[in-house]
Enzyme design. Structure first.
Site, PDB file in Angstrom:
ATOM      1  N   ASP A  12       2.610   3.738   2.803  1.00 58.98           N
ATOM      2  CA  ASP A  12       3.734   3.013   2.636  1.00 58.98           C
ATOM      3  C   ASP A  12       3.447   2.274   1.234  1.00 58.98           C
ATOM      4  OD1 ASP A  12       6.225   1.413   3.251  1.00 58.98           O
ATOM      5  OD2 ASP A  12       4.764  -0.013   4.136  1.00 58.98           O
ATOM      6  N   ASP A  14       5.693  -1.389   0.601  1.00 58.37           N
ATOM      7  CA  ASP A  14       5.698  -2.558   0.840  1.00 58.37           C
ATOM      8  C   ASP A  14       4.806  -3.195   1.747  1.00 58.37           C
ATOM      9  OD1 ASP A  14       8.028  -3.522  -1.103  1.00 58.37           O
ATOM     10  OD2 ASP A  14       8.929  -1.938   0.104  1.00 58.37           O
ATOM     11  N   ASP A 178       1.891  -0.423   7.618  1.00 62.92           N
ATOM     12  CA  ASP A 178       1.620  -1.754   8.008  1.00 62.92           C
ATOM     13  C   ASP A 178       2.677  -2.166   9.220  1.00 62.92           C
ATOM     14  OD1 ASP A 178       3.869  -1.845   6.169  1.00 62.92           O
ATOM     15  OD2 ASP A 178       3.590  -3.975   6.109  1.00 62.92           O
TER      16      ASP A 178
END
Length: 227
Positions: A12, A14, A178
């Protein structure tokens, strides 16, 4: 050297590979100001990120006075994206250990991808600005396959696997993220997911449903070797 257990590792963007919080917060507050809303502190923006810029904006509007019409949301979203594109990497940087970790994966012959719910063109622009384009064999955005196919659906991770190519044997892949968008997509695609505790976690890291959790990128390669 023992063969590394994964051919491909996807990330991922961001809150996982890059700390984009400062630039996202400035862009969000630009859009909120157009609606006469107060600015949101950078640390508070952390809790709004996940699922793409439009969801971040909608959450920001809710906490600063309530939602707006779909038409107005679209206008503000467009303004946010225009501002962000012009200010996309002013403070954005790797999380600690990120660059060395990518070097370590490259040394092991691992293909590295980015699979993000950010618009593909913005993700590509960030890596171009930071001189990181050559690090990744593919960059897949939330809009790459069209509406309704972003994480936590498995479609984008499945596209990553398709682009990696398998030859005579299945691709051995893992994902790093995250949020539950990441762990959910990886689980649906049938691959393990390592969660980072330092990102924009939408639940406590141990409750994200990840195969493993790391607190620093120094831990990633050893954890992947054990999976």
């Amino acid at each position: 050297m023992t063969q590394f257990p994964f051919d491909v590792v996807g990330f991922d963007l961001d809150g996982t590979l890059l700390d984009t919080l400062g630039d996202l917060a400035v862009a969000l507050n630009h859009a909120l100001a157009l609606e006469g809303r107060p600015a949101i502190a950078v640390d508070a923006v952390r809790d709004l990120v996940g699922g793409g810029a439009k969801k971040m904006l909608a959450k920001g509007l809710e906490v600063t006075g309530g939602g707006v019409s779909d038409e107005r949301l679209g206008e503000l979203h467009a303004a946010l994206l225009d501002f962000y594109a012009d200010n996309i990497a002013n403070t954005t940087q790797f999380y600690p250990g990120g660059e060395a970790m990518l070097d370590g994966l490259a040394a092991r012959g691992v293909k590295v991808a980015v699979v993000t719910n950010k618009l593909e063109r913005l993700a590509v622009e960030i890596f171009a600005e930071l001189g990181l384009t050559d690090r990744f064999f593919t960059v897949i955005g939330g809009d790459t396959l069209g509406p309704g196919r972003a994480k936590p659906k498995p479609d984008l991770i499945e596209l990553m696997l398709e682009r990696a190519g398998g030859g005579e044997r299945p691709i051995r892949a893992a994902f790093v993220g995250d949020t539950t968008y990441d762990t959910g997509a990886a689980a649906a695609a049938g691959i393990p997911c390592v969660a980072v505790s330092f990102g924009f976690n939408d639940r406590a890291p141990q409750d994200l449903g990840a195969t493993a959790v790391i607190d620093h990128f120094d831990e990633l390669i050893p954890v992947l070797e054990r999976l």
